[in-house]
Design a protein around this motif. Structure first.
Motif, PDB file in Angstrom:
ATOM      1  N   LEU A 108       3.986  13.358  27.252  1.00  0.00           N
ATOM      2  CA  LEU A 108       4.390  14.750  27.757  1.00  0.00           C
ATOM      3  C   LEU A 108       3.761  15.760  27.096  1.00  0.00           C
ATOM      4  CD1 LEU A 108       7.942  13.909  26.233  1.00  0.00           C
ATOM      5  CD2 LEU A 108       7.761  15.074  28.495  1.00  0.00           C
ATOM      6  N   PHE A 135       7.788  22.474  27.640  1.00  0.00           N
ATOM      7  CA  PHE A 135       7.589  21.044  28.041  1.00  0.00           C
ATOM      8  C   PHE A 135       7.585  20.804  29.595  1.00  0.00           C
ATOM      9  CE2 PHE A 135       7.878  18.643  24.134  1.00  0.00           C
ATOM     10  CZ  PHE A 135       8.414  19.379  23.083  1.00  0.00           C
ATOM     11  N   GLY A 136       6.328  20.100  30.039  1.00  0.00           N
ATOM     12  CA  GLY A 136       6.242  19.506  31.363  1.00  0.00           C
ATOM     13  C   GLY A 136       7.101  18.307  31.621  1.00  0.00           C
ATOM     14  N   PRO A 137       7.235  17.784  32.544  1.00  0.00           N
ATOM     15  CA  PRO A 137       8.358  16.623  33.189  1.00  0.00           C
ATOM     16  C   PRO A 137       7.667  15.513  32.749  1.00  0.00           C
ATOM     17  CG  PRO A 137       6.800  17.445  35.085  1.00  0.00           C
ATOM     18  CD  PRO A 137       6.474  18.567  33.869  1.00  0.00           C
TER      19      PRO A 137
END
Lengths: 115, 111
Positions: free
Chosen positions: A91, A106-108
């Motif tokens: 992440l 946060f990114g996926p």
């Protein structure tokens, strides 16, 4: 884009191969973090970039792991000679530091599977 | 280095119940984060709080900086609240920098 993006979303590789994971932070965010979450485990810190300062690499588990952040924006996490224990979700998060900042977006994630 | 403890690890509730999740940490900080992670989903930041209380819809987060303790409350819980809730604190104190995470609380709300 409006949020943090990561690519690929999934990566399957063979033990011993090198992999590169990419993170595009929110435009203008000064800090970027890499974390990982192994199956059934909590989140752990890997590396932290803040502006032009030297990155905090204290969370990298071995010298097979490295990361770069080019031009203060996109970051690449590289894992050399992957091992099965590297399998995890990786992440990326970014934040705007300074007064009023600090919330991490946060990114996926990238799900890495090492066979 | 900060250490973050959460309780309970697992929580099952009936729809409509009031939920409390607790978090304690070892190093003094200026801000604490509450995050939510849905099954198979990404991580969403719920709160970053420095003092007192913050409210967002049915979610309320409180923090006592002196006691090094924070709580996340959910009022009138609903099945869609089912997720893992994670508290996180800056590793070296202060309000910024990399986070140390609690192990998470897996919440399941039954209809």
């Amino acid at each position: 884009g409006a949020g943090v993006s990561q690519s690929p979303s999934n990566k399957v590789t063979e033990k011993g191969k090198d992999v590169e994971l990419r993170c595009d932070p929110i435009s203008g965010h000064t800090a970027l973090y890499w974390y990982r979450q192994s199956l059934g485990q909590g989140l752990e810190f890997l590396i932290y970039f803040q502006g032009n300062s030297a990155p905090d690499k204290s969370g990298l588990p071995s010298d097979r792991f490295s990361a770069e952040r080019t031009g203060g924006s996109v970051s690449t996490l590289t894992i050399q000679r992957t091992q099965q224990e590297d399998s995890a979700v990786y992440l990326c998060a970014s934040t705007l530091l300074g007064a009023g900042g600090g919330e991490q977006f946060f990114g996926p994630g990238t799900r890495l599977t090492v066979l | 280095k900060n250490e973050v403890e959460q309780s309970p690890q697992n929580l099952t509730a009936q729809e409509g119940e009031f939920i409390t999740i607790n978090c304690s940490y070892s190093v003094g900080i200026s801000a604490l984060h509450w995050l939510q992670q849905h099954p198979g989903g990404g991580i969403v930041s719920l709160f970053m709080l420095s003092s007192g209380k913050k409210k967002h819809g049915r979610l309320i987060a409180t923090i006592n900086i002196q006691e090094k303790h924070s709580s996340l409350h959910i009022t009138a819980s609903h099945p869609r609240d089912s997720a893992v809730y994670i508290c996180a604190a800056p590793n070296y104190g202060g309000s910024q920098g990399n986070l140390i995470f609690g192990k998470g609380t897996k919440l399941s709300v039954k209809p």
